[in-house]
Scaffold this active site. Structure first.
Site, PDB file in Angstrom:
ATOM      1  N   ARG A   1       0.821  -1.215   0.000  1.00  0.00           N
ATOM      2  CA  ARG A   1       0.000   0.000   0.000  1.00  0.00           C
ATOM      3  C   ARG A   1       0.858   1.269   0.000  1.00  0.00           C
ATOM      4  NH1 ARG A   1      -3.710   2.484   4.442  1.00  0.00           N
ATOM      5  NH2 ARG A   1      -5.335   3.521   3.213  1.00  0.00           N
TER       6      ARG A   1
ATOM      7  N   HIS B   1       0.373   4.436  -2.495  1.00  0.00           N
ATOM      8  CA  HIS B   1       0.122   5.803  -2.020  1.00  0.00           C
ATOM      9  C   HIS B   1       1.286   6.744  -2.339  1.00  0.00           C
ATOM     10  CE1 HIS B   1      -3.369   4.985   1.029  1.00  0.00           C
ATOM     11  NE2 HIS B   1      -3.576   4.442  -0.149  1.00  0.00           N
ATOM     12  N   ASP B   2       2.460   6.201  -2.544  1.00  0.00           N
ATOM     13  CA  ASP B   2       3.572   7.040  -3.001  1.00  0.00           C
ATOM     14  C   ASP B   2       3.343   7.433  -4.467  1.00  0.00           C
ATOM     15  OD1 ASP B   2       6.029   8.367  -3.025  1.00  0.00           O
ATOM     16  OD2 ASP B   2       7.104   6.586  -3.739  1.00  0.00           O
TER      17      ASP B   2
ATOM     18  N   VAL C   1       0.686  10.173  -5.623  1.00  0.00           N
ATOM     19  CA  VAL C   1       0.837  11.576  -5.207  1.00  0.00           C
ATOM     20  C   VAL C   1       2.117  12.134  -5.834  1.00  0.00           C
ATOM     21  CG1 VAL C   1       0.928  13.151  -3.250  1.00  0.00           C
ATOM     22  CG2 VAL C   1      -0.321  10.985  -3.047  1.00  0.00           C
TER      23      VAL C   1
ATOM     24  N   ASP D   1       8.008   8.883  -5.929  1.00  0.00           N
ATOM     25  CA  ASP D   1       9.190   9.689  -5.596  1.00  0.00           C
ATOM     26  C   ASP D   1       9.535   9.637  -4.110  1.00  0.00           C
ATOM     27  OD1 ASP D   1       7.089  11.059  -4.511  1.00  0.00           O
ATOM     28  OD2 ASP D   1       7.477  12.953  -5.549  1.00  0.00           O
TER      29      ASP D   1
ATOM     30  N   SER E   1       7.795  10.470  -1.674  1.00  0.00           N
ATOM     31  CA  SER E   1       7.279  11.620  -0.907  1.00  0.00           C
ATOM     32  C   SER E   1       6.487  11.181   0.321  1.00  0.00           C
ATOM     33  CB  SER E   1       6.426  12.522  -1.798  1.00  0.00           C
ATOM     34  OG  SER E   1       5.359  11.792  -2.367  1.00  0.00           O
TER      35      SER E   1
ATOM     36  N   ASN F   1      -3.873   8.465   4.750  1.00  0.00           N
ATOM     37  CA  ASN F   1      -2.705   7.891   5.423  1.00  0.00           C
ATOM     38  C   ASN F   1      -2.722   8.010   6.940  1.00  0.00           C
ATOM     39  OD1 ASN F   1      -1.516   7.095   2.999  1.00  0.00           O
ATOM     40  ND2 ASN F   1      -0.510   9.079   2.724  1.00  0.00           N
TER      41      ASN F   1
ATOM     42  N   PRO G   1      -7.570   7.697  -3.986  1.00  0.00           N
ATOM     43  CA  PRO G   1      -9.009   7.416  -4.031  1.00  0.00           C
ATOM     44  C   PRO G   1      -9.554   7.017  -2.658  1.00  0.00           C
ATOM     45  CG  PRO G   1      -7.768   5.593  -5.004  1.00  0.00           C
ATOM     46  CD  PRO G   1      -6.778   6.692  -4.724  1.00  0.00           C
TER      47      PRO G   1
ATOM     48  N   HIS H   1      -6.037  -5.714  -2.715  1.00  0.00           N
ATOM     49  CA  HIS H   1      -6.851  -5.986  -1.525  1.00  0.00           C
ATOM     50  C   HIS H   1      -7.023  -7.485  -1.289  1.00  0.00           C
ATOM     51  CE1 HIS H   1      -8.771  -1.687  -1.464  1.00  0.00           C
ATOM     52  NE2 HIS H   1      -7.484  -1.692  -1.204  1.00  0.00           N
TER      53      HIS H   1
ATOM     54  N   ASP I   1     -10.098  -9.580   2.311  1.00  0.00           N
ATOM     55  CA  ASP I   1     -10.770 -10.749   1.723  1.00  0.00           C
ATOM     56  C   ASP I   1     -10.642 -11.901   2.718  1.00  0.00           C
ATOM     57  OD1 ASP I   1      -8.337 -12.060   1.408  1.00  0.00           O
ATOM     58  OD2 ASP I   1      -8.445 -12.212  -0.780  1.00  0.00           O
TER      59      ASP I   1
HETATM   60  C1  HEM Z   1      -9.106   1.489  -6.071  1.00  0.00           C
HETATM   61  C2  HEM Z   1      -9.066   2.345  -5.103  1.00  0.00           C
HETATM   62  C3  HEM Z   1      -8.644   2.021  -3.710  1.00  0.00           C
HETATM   63  C4  HEM Z   1      -9.267   2.420  -2.585  1.00  0.00           C
HETATM   64  C5  HEM Z   1     -10.513   3.283  -2.497  1.00  0.00           C
HETATM   65  C6  HEM Z   1      -8.540   1.855  -1.481  1.00  0.00           C
HETATM   66  C7  HEM Z   1      -8.875   2.065  -0.151  1.00  0.00           C
HETATM   67  C8  HEM Z   1      -8.302   1.386   0.908  1.00  0.00           C
HETATM   68  C9  HEM Z   1      -8.716   1.497   2.274  1.00  0.00           C
HETATM   69  C10 HEM Z   1      -9.841   2.403   2.787  1.00  0.00           C
HETATM   70  C11 HEM Z   1      -7.959   0.640   3.000  1.00  0.00           C
HETATM   71  C12 HEM Z   1      -8.057   0.403   4.512  1.00  0.00           C
HETATM   72  C13 HEM Z   1      -7.174   1.397   5.244  1.00  0.00           C
HETATM   73  C14 HEM Z   1      -7.454   1.418   6.730  1.00  0.00           C
HETATM   74  O1  HEM Z   1      -8.576   1.099   7.123  1.00  0.00           O
HETATM   75  O2  HEM Z   1      -6.535   1.785   7.509  1.00  0.00           O
HETATM   76  C15 HEM Z   1      -7.054  -0.001   2.101  1.00  0.00           C
HETATM   77  C16 HEM Z   1      -6.116  -0.952   2.478  1.00  0.00           C
HETATM   78  C17 HEM Z   1      -5.214  -1.520   1.611  1.00  0.00           C
HETATM   79  N1  HEM Z   1      -5.039  -1.164   0.286  1.00  0.00           N
HETATM   80 FE1  HEM Z   1      -6.266  -0.054  -0.844  1.00  0.00          FE
HETATM   81  N2  HEM Z   1      -7.501   1.125  -1.947  1.00  0.00           N
HETATM   82  C18 HEM Z   1      -7.501   1.199  -3.308  1.00  0.00           C
HETATM   83  C19 HEM Z   1      -6.582   0.642  -4.171  1.00  0.00           C
HETATM   84  C20 HEM Z   1      -5.466  -0.070  -3.770  1.00  0.00           C
HETATM   85  C21 HEM Z   1      -4.378  -0.449  -4.631  1.00  0.00           C
HETATM   86  C22 HEM Z   1      -4.253  -0.075  -6.108  1.00  0.00           C
HETATM   87  C23 HEM Z   1      -3.497  -1.165  -3.864  1.00  0.00           C
HETATM   88  C24 HEM Z   1      -2.192  -1.803  -4.256  1.00  0.00           C
HETATM   89  C25 HEM Z   1      -1.919  -2.251  -5.452  1.00  0.00           C
HETATM   90  C26 HEM Z   1      -4.055  -1.225  -2.533  1.00  0.00           C
HETATM   91  C27 HEM Z   1      -3.499  -1.909  -1.480  1.00  0.00           C
HETATM   92  C28 HEM Z   1      -4.027  -1.954  -0.205  1.00  0.00           C
HETATM   93  C29 HEM Z   1      -3.565  -2.852   0.811  1.00  0.00           C
HETATM   94  C30 HEM Z   1      -2.502  -3.918   0.637  1.00  0.00           C
HETATM   95  C31 HEM Z   1      -4.293  -2.564   1.975  1.00  0.00           C
HETATM   96  C32 HEM Z   1      -4.137  -3.225   3.361  1.00  0.00           C
HETATM   97  C33 HEM Z   1      -3.044  -2.473   4.117  1.00  0.00           C
HETATM   98  C34 HEM Z   1      -2.746  -3.018   5.502  1.00  0.00           C
HETATM   99  O3  HEM Z   1      -3.307  -4.024   5.936  1.00  0.00           O
HETATM  100  O4  HEM Z   1      -1.907  -2.368   6.178  1.00  0.00           O
HETATM  101  N3  HEM Z   1      -5.225  -0.523  -2.506  1.00  0.00           N
HETATM  102  N4  HEM Z   1      -7.275   0.469   0.836  1.00  0.00           N
END
Ligand code: HEM
Ligand SMILES: *[C@@H]1O[C@H](CO)[C@@H](O)[C@H](O)[C@H]1NC(C)=O
Ligand SMILES: *[C@@H]1O[C@H](CO)[C@@H](O)[C@H](O)[C@H]1NC(C)=O
Length: 319
Positions: free
Chosen positions: A63, A67-68, A71, A75, A77, A95, A165, A195, A240
């Site tokens: 993640r 997120h890098d 934005v 880089d 950031s 973040n 997003p 996810h 999941d």
């Molecule tokens: C499509 C739009 C996306 C949205 C709206 C989104 C949103 C979120 C949110 C709300 C969380 C939970 C954060 C929390 O509750 O602290 C999350 C977790 C996560 N996201 Fe996304 N995400 C998106 C795309 C992605 C992408 C593209 C990736 C990586 C390729 C990604 C990887 C992850 C991972 C691995 C977690 C779990 C992190 C952890 O357990 O520390 N997400 N995301």
């Protein structure tokens, strides 16, 4: 050929080269082969140890790279701590009290600088490689990570708020957001497969389980114990059913209306991305190949190269 002819040949060469460098990335997987031959193996061993200790760390590192890159490009950031001159992205909506893994990045940076004998590997590249190694450590696909990114000397909380997003986005907002980063609908679906690993906090899925109708009622009911209407904001639920394994369970979950985030279920809700979700829900080979390709595409978002930026000594601070 007259001098005019040479001029036009040169002009064409110039136009071609500048076009090529703007369209194709200057990054290359071999970037550190001479300056630090042990860079990649060093990063890998720190990531493997961290994931061994806590499997969620693999998700958190993946993640961070996302997120890098979203934005102002990949880089580094996101790694800059707040300071009088840095409006840290760590304090942005997406973040704050959510992004994690910064200590592991520090550990990687220390190990890799020691292995190289000098700071030659950028923090932005460390994030890209750590993301790949994390996915591999949790059973996912591998890919060659193009390298040679340099680190920013600035960060922007506002840019982070505007660019990352949110879980309440609908499909068209998600598509537009990804498009703004040069990524298409397929990349959106594929990369959302990130996810497949990790967790979300109650505050990120409360509205979904209490208000959305495109959710399996038993799934929603179970989640209400973890995530009450009030309180428990930081309680965690896996994204999941197999949060420790990088697999296609995320997609089969969506087909069963078991998406945890509103944004997840938007990808399978009668819209243009339904077919791709269905395909990935039974074709793990396709998903794995496409995931590597889309990660490379994401990793190519606006890198700093050449003499732009710097190689940070400490990922948390500008040199
Ligand atoms: C499509 C739009 C996306 C949205 C709206 C989104 C949103 C979120 C949110 C709300 C969380 C939970 C954060 C929390 O509750 O602290 C999350 C977790 C996560 N996201 Fe996304 N995400 C998106 C795309 C992605 C992408 C593209 C990736 C990586 C390729 C990604 C990887 C992850 C991972 C691995 C977690 C779990 C992190 C952890 O357990 O520390 N997400 N995301
Ligand atoms: C998605 O959300 C935007 C912004 O709230 C809204 O304007 C748009 O109508 C929504 N699209 C769909 C298809 O619901
Ligand atoms: C659900 O929707 C209602 C009405 O729009 C809103 O007041 C409420 O805050 C939303 N969220 C939850 C968790 O009920």
């Amino acid at each position: 050929m007259g001098s005019r002819g040479y001029f036009f040949v040169l002009l064409h060469a110039f136009v071609f080269v500048s076009l090529a460098t703007s369209v194709f990335s200057q990054l290359t997987p071999n970037y550190y082969d001479y300056s630090c031959p042990n860079a990649l193996s060093t990063i890998k061993s720190v990531v493997e140890a961290a994931v061994q200790k806590e499997y969620r760390m693999g998700a958190s590192l993946l993640r961070l790279h996302f997120h890098d890159c979203f934005v102002n490009g990949c880089d580094g950031s996101i790694l800059l701590d707040p300071s009088p001159t840095i409006d840290s992205e760590k304090n942005s909506r997406a973040n704050f009290q959510s992004a994690r893994g910064f200590e592991v990045v520090d550990e990687i940076k220390g190990a890799v600088d020691e292995a190289c004998g000098k700071p030659v590997v950028s923090c932005a590249d460390i994030l890209a490689v750590a993301a790949r190694d994390s996915v591999v450590a949790l059973g996912g696909p591998t890919w060659d990570v193009p390298l040679g990114r340099r680190d920013s000397t600035t960060a922007s909380r506002d840019a982070a708020d505007a660019s990352i997003p949110a879980a309440f986005f609908n499909l068209s907002q998600l598509i537009t957001n990804f498009k703004n980063h040069g990524l298409d609908e397929k990349d959106l679906v594929v990369l959302s497969g990130g996810h497949s690993i990790g967790y979300a906090q109650c505050v990120a899925f409360r509205d979904r389980i209490y208000n959305d109708s495109n959710i399996d009622p038993n799934f929603a009911q179970d989640l209400k114990y973890i995530c009450p209407r009030t309180g428990g904001d930081t309680n965690l639920s896996p994204l999941d059913q197999t949060a420790a394994k990088f697999d296609i369970q995320y997609f089969s979950g969506l087909v069963q209306k078991n998406g945890l985030l509103h944004s997840d279920q938007e990808l399978f809700n009668g819209g243009c991305t339904d077919e791709l979700v269905k395909e990935y829900s039974y074709d793990s080979d396709d998903f794995f190949v496409d995931f590597g390709n889309s990660m490379i595409k994401m990793g190519n978002i606006q890198p700093l190269t050449g003499n732009q930026g710097e190689i940070r000594v400490n990922c948390r601070k500008v040199n």
